[in-house]
Structures are given as structure tokens and as C-alpha cells.
Design a protein around this motif. Structure first.
Motif, PDB file in Angstrom:
ATOM      1  N   ILE A 233       0.594   0.789  12.944  1.00  0.00           N
ATOM      2  CA  ILE A 233       0.652   0.810  11.480  1.00  0.00           C
ATOM      3  C   ILE A 233      -0.749   1.056  10.940  1.00  0.00           C
ATOM      4  CG2 ILE A 233       2.727  -0.612  11.251  1.00  0.00           C
ATOM      5  CD1 ILE A 233       0.930  -2.996  10.515  1.00  0.00           C
ATOM      6  N   ILE A 234      -0.812   1.869   9.889  1.00  0.00           N
ATOM      7  CA  ILE A 234      -2.075   2.126   9.194  1.00  0.00           C
ATOM      8  C   ILE A 234      -1.978   1.420   7.849  1.00  0.00           C
ATOM      9  CG2 ILE A 234      -3.623   3.838   8.199  1.00  0.00           C
ATOM     10  CD1 ILE A 234      -2.571   5.892  10.133  1.00  0.00           C
ATOM     11  N   VAL A 235      -2.882   0.467   7.635  1.00  0.00           N
ATOM     12  CA  VAL A 235      -2.892  -0.293   6.385  1.00  0.00           C
ATOM     13  C   VAL A 235      -4.292  -0.267   5.787  1.00  0.00           C
ATOM     14  CG1 VAL A 235      -0.981  -1.824   7.038  1.00  0.00           C
ATOM     15  CG2 VAL A 235      -3.328  -2.469   7.606  1.00  0.00           C
ATOM     16  N   GLY A 236      -4.382  -0.698   4.559  1.00  0.00           N
ATOM     17  CA  GLY A 236      -5.651  -0.749   3.853  1.00  0.00           C
ATOM     18  C   GLY A 236      -5.359  -0.678   2.372  1.00  0.00           C
ATOM     19  N   LEU A 237      -6.362  -0.975   1.581  1.00  0.00           N
ATOM     20  CA  LEU A 237      -6.178  -0.921   0.137  1.00  0.00           C
ATOM     21  C   LEU A 237      -5.947   0.519  -0.307  1.00  0.00           C
ATOM     22  CD1 LEU A 237      -8.956  -3.412  -1.076  1.00  0.00           C
ATOM     23  CD2 LEU A 237      -6.582  -3.888  -0.386  1.00  0.00           C
ATOM     24  N   ASP A 238      -5.413   0.668  -1.512  1.00  0.00           N
ATOM     25  CA  ASP A 238      -5.185   1.999  -2.063  1.00  0.00           C
ATOM     26  C   ASP A 238      -6.507   2.771  -2.122  1.00  0.00           C
ATOM     27  OD1 ASP A 238      -5.374  -0.218  -4.087  1.00  0.00           O
ATOM     28  OD2 ASP A 238      -5.780   1.448  -5.429  1.00  0.00           O
ATOM     29  N   ASN A 239      -6.412   4.060  -1.890  1.00  0.00           N
ATOM     30  CA  ASN A 239      -7.540   4.980  -1.963  1.00  0.00           C
ATOM     31  C   ASN A 239      -8.552   4.826  -0.812  1.00  0.00           C
ATOM     32  OD1 ASN A 239      -8.724   7.196  -3.291  1.00  0.00           O
ATOM     33  ND2 ASN A 239     -10.275   5.869  -4.210  1.00  0.00           N
ATOM     34  N   ALA A 240      -8.135   4.191   0.275  1.00  0.00           N
ATOM     35  CA  ALA A 240      -9.042   4.035   1.421  1.00  0.00           C
ATOM     36  C   ALA A 240      -9.070   5.280   2.299  1.00  0.00           C
ATOM     37  CB  ALA A 240      -8.637   2.816   2.255  1.00  0.00           C
TER      38      ALA A 240
ATOM     39  N   ASP B   3       2.157   4.922   8.127  1.00  0.00           N
ATOM     40  CA  ASP B   3       1.126   4.845   7.092  1.00  0.00           C
ATOM     41  C   ASP B   3       1.768   4.143   5.904  1.00  0.00           C
ATOM     42  OD1 ASP B   3      -0.685   5.501   4.982  1.00  0.00           O
ATOM     43  OD2 ASP B   3       0.232   7.488   4.776  1.00  0.00           O
ATOM     44  N   ILE B   4       1.276   2.956   5.577  1.00  0.00           N
ATOM     45  CA  ILE B   4       1.917   2.116   4.562  1.00  0.00           C
ATOM     46  C   ILE B   4       1.073   2.093   3.293  1.00  0.00           C
ATOM     47  CG2 ILE B   4       2.893  -0.158   4.096  1.00  0.00           C
ATOM     48  CD1 ILE B   4       2.831  -0.589   7.188  1.00  0.00           C
ATOM     49  N   GLY B   5       1.724   2.297   2.160  1.00  0.00           N
ATOM     50  CA  GLY B   5       1.031   2.309   0.870  1.00  0.00           C
ATOM     51  C   GLY B   5       0.213   1.053   0.658  1.00  0.00           C
ATOM     52  N   GLY B   6      -0.949   1.208   0.014  1.00  0.00           N
ATOM     53  CA  GLY B   6      -1.882   0.093  -0.139  1.00  0.00           C
ATOM     54  C   GLY B   6      -2.034  -0.443  -1.543  1.00  0.00           C
ATOM     55  N   GLN B   7      -1.234   0.074  -2.494  1.00  0.00           N
ATOM     56  CA  GLN B   7      -1.329  -0.463  -3.843  1.00  0.00           C
ATOM     57  C   GLN B   7      -0.933  -1.945  -3.834  1.00  0.00           C
ATOM     58  OE1 GLN B   7       0.370   2.251  -2.936  1.00  0.00           O
ATOM     59  NE2 GLN B   7       0.262   3.857  -4.461  1.00  0.00           N
ATOM     60  N   GLU B   8      -1.478  -2.690  -4.757  1.00  0.00           N
ATOM     61  CA  GLU B   8      -1.236  -4.134  -4.812  1.00  0.00           C
ATOM     62  C   GLU B   8       0.256  -4.459  -4.780  1.00  0.00           C
ATOM     63  OE1 GLU B   8      -2.497  -8.080  -7.395  1.00  0.00           O
ATOM     64  OE2 GLU B   8      -3.129  -6.097  -8.082  1.00  0.00           O
ATOM     65  N   SER B   9       1.062  -3.717  -5.509  1.00  0.00           N
ATOM     66  CA  SER B   9       2.498  -3.992  -5.575  1.00  0.00           C
ATOM     67  C   SER B   9       3.207  -3.763  -4.242  1.00  0.00           C
ATOM     68  CB  SER B   9       3.152  -3.128  -6.652  1.00  0.00           C
ATOM     69  OG  SER B   9       2.971  -1.753  -6.350  1.00  0.00           O
ATOM     70  N   LEU B  10       2.604  -2.982  -3.341  1.00  0.00           N
ATOM     71  CA  LEU B  10       3.233  -2.678  -2.050  1.00  0.00           C
ATOM     72  C   LEU B  10       2.774  -3.592  -0.926  1.00  0.00           C
ATOM     73  CD1 LEU B  10       3.010   1.214  -2.187  1.00  0.00           C
ATOM     74  CD2 LEU B  10       5.001  -0.210  -2.683  1.00  0.00           C
TER      75      LEU B  10
ATOM     76  N   GLU C 256     -16.842  -3.694  -3.928  1.00  0.00           N
ATOM     77  CA  GLU C 256     -16.214  -4.706  -4.790  1.00  0.00           C
ATOM     78  C   GLU C 256     -14.928  -5.270  -4.198  1.00  0.00           C
ATOM     79  OE1 GLU C 256     -17.043  -1.526  -6.137  1.00  0.00           O
ATOM     80  OE2 GLU C 256     -19.010  -2.364  -6.619  1.00  0.00           O
ATOM     81  N   ARG C 257     -14.210  -4.455  -3.429  1.00  0.00           N
ATOM     82  CA  ARG C 257     -12.912  -4.913  -2.922  1.00  0.00           C
ATOM     83  C   ARG C 257     -12.922  -5.271  -1.440  1.00  0.00           C
ATOM     84  NH1 ARG C 257      -7.939  -1.492  -4.659  1.00  0.00           N
ATOM     85  NH2 ARG C 257      -9.004   0.142  -3.501  1.00  0.00           N
ATOM     86  N   LEU C 258     -14.092  -5.329  -0.827  1.00  0.00           N
ATOM     87  CA  LEU C 258     -14.144  -5.644   0.598  1.00  0.00           C
ATOM     88  C   LEU C 258     -13.674  -7.068   0.883  1.00  0.00           C
ATOM     89  CD1 LEU C 258     -14.691  -4.119   3.147  1.00  0.00           C
ATOM     90  CD2 LEU C 258     -17.041  -4.909   3.081  1.00  0.00           C
TER      91      LEU C 258
END
Length: 173
Positions: free
Chosen positions: A14-21, A60-67, A91-93
């Protein structure tokens, strides 16, 4: 016996991370060896990637907060977690660290290896691998094998080493 052979020939990642990474860009760089135009992932993308006769089923899993709350529905049978970090997003690390440690506490990921991809290393203001490792407190992770790799999703730099590391992990396991 034959069933076991086929079961082991494909490995879930699985590929995860915050949005826009850069998660989706990395997935398609692994697959096509070129940068593709992407838009924010809603839900997930899944592709099969072969590395010298080893097959990876990569989610590849979406990283937006809602997801992020739904990430755990993808954990079952995962052998490798790829955490993509935007090396310019200081800022988001802390949020990334919280998400990583929450994931690793989940029972379905107890035997998963972790590959942290420090993306966007081509950017002038990017953090080093050492800075990211320290901020994520990777040295405190003792129940999982882990590795951090500098990369650039747009050029593919550092990604072939990541695939080699994934292959080494599943062959050693």
C-alpha cells in the motif's frame, strides 16, 4: 502446494501519505517509468508491478483528511507499507508521523515492512532524509523493518532502489 506457490508470487503493497505527497505519481513512475499528469486520488488506484519475476499488487490510497480514516480497510495481507512524504511540507510532518505510528499499531500491519519515500528531493527547500527520519521518529520503530529513501517522483530518481529494496524484503521474508 501449487496454490501456495501462486499465493506467494504476488505481494500486496500500500502507498499512503498525506494529500499532495506524490503517491500516484510514484505509482505510475514505478509502472510506466515516466511522469504522468495526476489529480487528487479519491478512493484508490491499484496496479500490478513486476520486478524481475516478483509481482507486487500496489494500492495507492488517497491521502486527503476525509479518506485517511478508511486506510485501515486496505491493511489486510499488506506486506509493505510505502509512506510517501513531501519533503517540502514541514508544517504537516508531525501529522505524517502521527498517521504513520497509528498505522503501525494496527494488528493487520504487525508484520509489514515500511519504506519511507522522501519525495520532492529536487526542490530547493526540501528536508534531508536525516531530518525526515528524525521528525518521523523512525528510530523508535522496532517492531517493523524500515528504510527511508530519497526520491523524486517526477524524474524517477531513487525509485528503482526502492523497488529493489521491496524485492529484497519479500525474498528474505
Amino acid at each position: 502446494m501449487i496454490t501456495d506457490f501462486y499465493k506467494c508470487s504476488e505481494h500486496k503493497v500500500i502507498i499512503v501519505g498525506l494529500d499532495n505527497a506524490g503517491k500516484t505519481t510514484i505509482l505510475y513512475q514505478f509502472l510506466a517509468k515516466e511522469a504522468v499528469h495526476t489529480s487528487p486520488t479519491v478512493g484508490s488506484n491499484v496496479e500490478e508491478i513486476s520486478v524481475r519475476k516478483t509481482r507486487f499488487l500496489v494500492w495507492d490510497i488517497g491521502g486527503q483528511e476525509s479518506l485517511r480514516a478508511s486506510w485501515n480497510s486496505y491493511y489486510c495481507d499488506t506486506e509493505i507499507v510505502i509512506l510517501v512524504v513531501d519533503s517540502t511540507d514541514r508544517e504537516r510532518l508531525t501529522l505524517t508521523r502521527e498517521e504513520l505510528h497509528r498505522m503501525l499499531a494496527h494488528e493487520d500491519l504487525q508484520s509489514a515492512a515500511v519504506l519511507v519515500l522522501a519525495n520532492k528531493q529536487d526542490m530547493k527547500d526540501s528536508m534531508t532524509v536525516a531530518e525526515i527520519s528524525q521528525c518521523l521518529t523512525l528510530s523508535s520503530i522496532t517492531g517493523h523493518s524500515w528504510h527511508i529513501q530519497a526520491c523524486c517522483a517526477l524524474t524517477g530518481e531513487g525509485l528503482s532502489a526502492s523497488l529493489d529494496r521491496m524485492k529484497s524484503h519479500v525474498l528474505a521474508g
